[in-house]
Design a protein around this motif. Structure first.
Motif, PDB file in Angstrom:
ATOM      1  N   VAL A 126       7.788  70.554  56.922  1.00 28.49           N
ATOM      2  CA  VAL A 126       6.715  69.876  57.787  1.00 28.49           C
ATOM      3  C   VAL A 126       7.992  68.905  58.761  1.00 28.49           C
ATOM      4  N   SER A 127       7.162  68.687  59.807  1.00 29.52           N
ATOM      5  CA  SER A 127       7.491  69.006  61.515  1.00 29.52           C
ATOM      6  C   SER A 127       6.980  67.113  61.172  1.00 29.52           C
ATOM      7  N   VAL A 128       7.921  65.911  61.840  1.00 30.07           N
ATOM      8  CA  VAL A 128       7.511  64.702  61.828  1.00 30.07           C
ATOM      9  C   VAL A 128       7.944  64.042  63.543  1.00 30.07           C
ATOM     10  N   SER A 129       6.742  63.115  63.610  1.00 32.28           N
ATOM     11  CA  SER A 129       6.855  62.755  64.966  1.00 32.28           C
ATOM     12  C   SER A 129       7.210  61.241  65.135  1.00 32.28           C
ATOM     13  N   ALA A 130       5.807  60.605  63.637  1.00 28.20           N
ATOM     14  CA  ALA A 130       5.724  59.239  63.679  1.00 28.20           C
ATOM     15  C   ALA A 130       5.889  58.998  62.634  1.00 28.20           C
ATOM     16  N   LEU A 148      11.133  68.211  52.588  1.00 29.45           N
ATOM     17  CA  LEU A 148      11.661  68.433  54.039  1.00 29.45           C
ATOM     18  C   LEU A 148      11.173  68.045  55.037  1.00 29.45           C
ATOM     19  N   ALA A 149      11.701  66.929  56.043  1.00 28.39           N
ATOM     20  CA  ALA A 149      10.942  66.431  57.554  1.00 28.39           C
ATOM     21  C   ALA A 149      11.957  66.759  58.303  1.00 28.39           C
ATOM     22  N   VAL A 150      11.222  67.477  59.489  1.00 35.24           N
ATOM     23  CA  VAL A 150      12.435  67.737  60.394  1.00 35.24           C
ATOM     24  C   VAL A 150      11.415  67.573  61.646  1.00 35.24           C
ATOM     25  N   GLY A 151      12.350  66.740  62.086  1.00 37.64           N
ATOM     26  CA  GLY A 151      12.689  65.486  63.438  1.00 37.64           C
ATOM     27  C   GLY A 151      12.480  66.424  64.844  1.00 37.64           C
ATOM     28  N   ASN A 152      12.097  65.481  66.170  1.00 34.02           N
ATOM     29  CA  ASN A 152      11.660  65.864  67.066  1.00 34.02           C
ATOM     30  C   ASN A 152      12.093  64.895  67.837  1.00 34.02           C
ATOM     31  N   PHE A 166      15.540  64.163  55.468  1.00 36.72           N
ATOM     32  CA  PHE A 166      14.681  64.224  56.654  1.00 36.72           C
ATOM     33  C   PHE A 166      16.531  64.557  57.742  1.00 36.72           C
ATOM     34  N   LEU A 167      16.120  65.479  59.187  1.00 34.35           N
ATOM     35  CA  LEU A 167      16.886  66.482  59.241  1.00 34.35           C
ATOM     36  C   LEU A 167      16.737  65.908  61.093  1.00 34.35           C
ATOM     37  N   SER A 168      16.698  64.570  61.832  1.00 34.02           N
ATOM     38  CA  SER A 168      16.839  64.355  62.706  1.00 34.02           C
ATOM     39  C   SER A 168      18.099  65.257  63.845  1.00 34.02           C
ATOM     40  N   ARG A 190      10.318  72.890  66.144  1.00 31.91           N
ATOM     41  CA  ARG A 190      12.041  72.926  65.231  1.00 31.91           C
ATOM     42  C   ARG A 190      12.493  73.400  63.370  1.00 31.91           C
ATOM     43  N   LYS A 191      10.941  73.216  63.791  1.00 31.74           N
ATOM     44  CA  LYS A 191      10.617  73.907  61.922  1.00 31.74           C
ATOM     45  C   LYS A 191      11.049  74.355  61.683  1.00 31.74           C
ATOM     46  N   SER A 192      12.151  76.126  62.431  1.00 35.48           N
ATOM     47  CA  SER A 192      12.820  76.600  62.168  1.00 35.48           C
ATOM     48  C   SER A 192      14.340  76.648  61.443  1.00 35.48           C
TER      49      SER A 192
END
Length: 779
Positions: A126-130, A148-152, A166-168, A190-192
């Motif tokens: 997933v992509s996470v922003s919050a 797996l949470a992908v940050g931006n 979590f990947l910052s 950025r999920k790639s």
């Protein structure tokens, strides 16, 4: 050395062309072309001897280096100057990436990462922003799967969730992936990085998910087919229903119809296909086990586009809670037929991991859909297919805004993209080479940019670096003769009709009648092209017109005084609109005919079912629209000029055109017709094109040229004059006369009405619903 003497000037900065290594001394050229006029040649030569020697030494060195780089290629050396000059004048092209596939170094998990030794077969990305939501916490409890949470750049710096990796942004940069250099900082694409991280850590299945969704029953295995190769799967799911390939012209389907929601369409479905709401006449079957991409549906807020979202919200803005049929069978898509695939409810098996790449040069709301079509096409190269599954998640409607502008790449390009993908072929020897070839071809066609070509190259190299093995190619069924579908091969399934948005489906008889009407209209006009001229701003109305009329007609072509490539609007002046029609005719050679309509003429298509599509239609029986004007004694210079040009053109007509025209019209009269609406059947298209050519550069107005063409093509007694005879035509309205006061759903068309923006369009839809009640589904 002499080049370091005080009297010697500093060497000038050499000219450099990185493509061929050509270094030139600009100062040398300047001196050679412009010697000091006050010096004679011998004096000048003596004073500049050291410069000549230095330049000669430099040129000789460059030539030697170039010769060595050419490795004995004398032709390259001799043609060097010619090639450089040609490159300077040639149009810029997208560079095709050159990859040494066998020299890509392995890239194992980082030793400094706390997850370096961690491995899992099944990943949710997933992509996470919050900050973490309850939905995300529920995803950590899906048994047997690693979240797996992908940050931006929008993600809180202290983001943390127990049970999730979590990947910052900082951690992503340390992974060593080539793809990181191409990714925007503030986007879910950025999920790639997350996909590559999961593959690097042992993934065999990846669930591409949304951070707002909850898996129904918290068990993905209850909904999807996770073990395609296992014996249990072969026993439990030996075959799947499959959409029929009986119609060779069908390229895309709306799977929501199969699951009970005929009036809802997925994000990425071409708007011209929204009106195809009828269920399948029959299905076929396919052996299960190669559905490498599995698209699930979402209850609550499905994956819908902004056109649906904004036009279906009622006045009190209640949340959507749309439900699909849980009991409907999953359905596969054959080669040659596509459906939208998204990034928030989709299972990718290892054979399709290459298809996870999210393009970066297009809008974020279009990225996953274009990826889905791109991946479906490549999937056929390995004998795989997409299958659509009953609802697997529930996603609550919490949308604060739904950015229409972010979807422009969908509404403008997706129909053309589907046609392109189905026609595309490649002779490359490996799967990855074909993937790169397709990405390059899509950039050349303008579906994305060169940045995504480079991104694809980086993505494929990263896949190999993390240990991914590319699947083998298989023969393409598209290039084989299609097998005849026998009666015994047909499988029937009638979808349920579930409650939808603003549709009282309890009144089953009424709904069936309305749907039946829509199918009947589509059957009648489905092979007719509608050409619309928009005088209002197309930025506010083009998509709305396509949504309204695209349900009925084969396609909607829009002309306007300014072109708009993003909205696929062609440039054309209204006074010369007829001159642009031959180009449209040439694009659609197999249709029944072409209906021209200006945007101030509202078309009630349901009243034209009895019109003869083999005859000409025009408003020759409508007062104030078709008017005969005597030229003798007419004081209007414009009419005199137009009449003179008509006489000139008519005198040059071939005999069949001239005889037909003069039988119906005196040379001393001129027909002026509003020409806001007319129809040209296929059998008269060649005549229309010839007549436009005979007009040439003459400035004959649209209102004069079109009736002249009609009288030349055929006798008025052969027109289907009844088609438009009962049109409401009011060119001179009183100041207090509103459209609602003279509009009637019983007329084939009504004139005039100005539609300037979305609010005008909504008013129009509501009043037209008197003749087509299903239009209320659009507002």
């Amino acid at each position: 050395m002499f080049v370091q003497e005080r009297s010697a000037p500093k060497p000038p900065k050499p000219y450099s062309d990185n493509r061929n290594g050509d270094n030139r001394n600009g100062e040398h050229r300047r001196l050679a072309l412009h010697p000091a006029k006050s010096l004679d040649f011998s004096t000048w030569f003596a004073d500049n001897l050291y410069k000549i020697v230095a330049v000669f030494f430099l040129v000789a060195t460059v030539a030697a280096l170039f010769f060595l780089r050419s490795a004995g290629d004398t032709a390259a050396l001799l043609c060097f100057e010619k090639t450089r000059a040609a490159d300077a004048t040639a149009p810029s092209r997208i560079a095709y990436p050159q990859i040494s596939w066998n020299s890509i170094r392995p890239l194992g998990p980082s030793a400094v990462s706390p997850y370096g030794s961690f491995r899992s077969d099944r990943w949710i990305v997933v992509s996470v922003s919050a900050p973490p939501s309850d939905s995300l916490r529920a995803l950590t409890r899906v048994k047997g799967w690693q979240l797996l949470a992908v940050g931006n750049s929008h993600t809180p710096p202290d983001w943390s969730l127990k049970g999730a990796i979590f990947l910052s942004l900082e951690q992503q940069a340390l992974l060593g992936f080539r793809t990181v250099d191409f990714l925007p900082y503030n986007s879910h694409v950025r999920k790639s990085v997350g996909y590559l991280f999961a593959i690097q850590h042992g993934a065999k299945l990846i669930f591409d998910a949304d951070d707002r969704a909850e898996v129904i029953g918290a068990d993905l295995g209850e909904h999807f087919d996770l073990d395609l190769a296992g014996e249990a799967h072969a026993t439990k799911h030996p075959v799947l229903l499959q959409y029929s390939h009986a119609d060779p012209n069908r390229m895309v389907v709306n799977p929501y119809v199969h699951f009970g929601q005929r009036s809802v369409w997925p994000r990425g479905l071409p708007l011209e296909n929204v009106g195809e709401v009828g269920h399948e006449e029959f299905y076929t079957e396919v052996f299960s086990g190669r559905q490498f991409i599995q698209q699930g549906l979402s209850n609550g807020l499905p994956d819908v586009d902004s056109v649906f979202y904004f036009t279906r919200k009622s006045s009190n803005l209640e949340a959507f809670d749309i439900r699909f049929d849980d009991d409907a069978p999953k359905v596969a898509l054959p080669q040659g037929v596509m459906a939208p695939v998204n990034s928030f409810n989709t299972i990718f098996h290892t054979q399709a991991f290459w298809g996870l790449m999210l393009p970066v040069s297009i809008s974020s709301m279009a990225s996953d859909v274009l990826r889905g079509y791109w991946a479906q096409r490549i999937l056929w190269e390995i004998g795989g297919y997409v299958a659509v599954y009953p609802p697997t998640i529930h996603r609550p409607d919490k949308a604060q805004s739904y950015p229409f502008a972010e979807e422009k790449d969908l509404h403008v390009n997706v129909g053309r993209l589907i046609k392109f993908l189905i026609q595309w072929r490649s002779k490359k020897q490996t799967l990855f080479e074909r993937i790169l070839h397709l990405s390059y071809a899509m950039a050349e066609e303008g579906f994305w940019t060169e940045k995504d070509v480079k991104f694809t190259a980086a993505w494929l190299q990263d896949l190999l670096a993390v240990g991914y093995q590319q699947p083998r190619l298989m023969s393409l069924e598209l290039d084989r003769p299609r097998a005849t579908i026998g009666h015994g091969d047909r499988r029937e399934y009638i979808p349920k009709k579930l409650p939808s948005v603003h549709l009282g489906v309890e009144e089953t008889g009424t709904v069936n009648y309305e749907i039946g009407n829509l199918i009947r209209w589509r059957k009648n006009f489905g092979n007719v092209v509608l050409v619309m001229y928009c005088t209002s701003p197309v930025e506010r109305t083009a998509l709305e017109w396509r949504l309204l009329y695209g349900r009925i007609f084969k396609t909607v072509i829009i002309l306007s005084k300014r072109n708009n490539t993003e909205l696929a609007v062609e440039k054309g002046q209204l006074g010369q609109a007829y001159k642009y029609l031959p180009k449209v005719f040439d694009q659609y050679k197999g249709v029944d005919g072409f209906l021209f309509v200006q945007d101030n003429m509202i078309l009630n298509y349901w009243n034209l079912l009895q019109a003869d599509k083999t005859k000409l239609w025009i408003t020759d029986k409508v007062p104030h629209s078709w008017v005969s004007i005597p030229l003798d004694g007419n004081g209007e210079q414009w009419f005199k000029d137009q009449g003179a040009m008509v006489k000139k053109v008519v005198s040059n007509f071939p005999v069949h055109f001239q005889v037909s025209y003069k039988e119906s019209m005196s040379e001393e009269k001129l027909i002026i017709c509003g020409s806001e609406i007319f129809y040209v059947p296929q059998r008269f298209v060649g005549d229309f094109v010839d007549l436009v050519g005979l007009v040439g550069d003459l400035d004959i107005h649209h209102k004069i040229a079109v009736p002249m063409f009609f009288l030349a093509m055929d006798s008025p007694q052969n027109f289907d004059s009844g088609a438009f005879a009962t049109i409401i035509y009011k060119p001179n309205l009183s100041a207090n006369e509103s459209f609602s006061s003279y509009y009637t759903a019983k007329a084939p068309a009504v004139y005039p009405l100005e539609v300037h923006d979305e609010s005008d369009f909504i008013k129009l839809i509501r009043i037209m619903a008197a003749g087509d009640p299903l239009l209320m589904e659009l507002v």
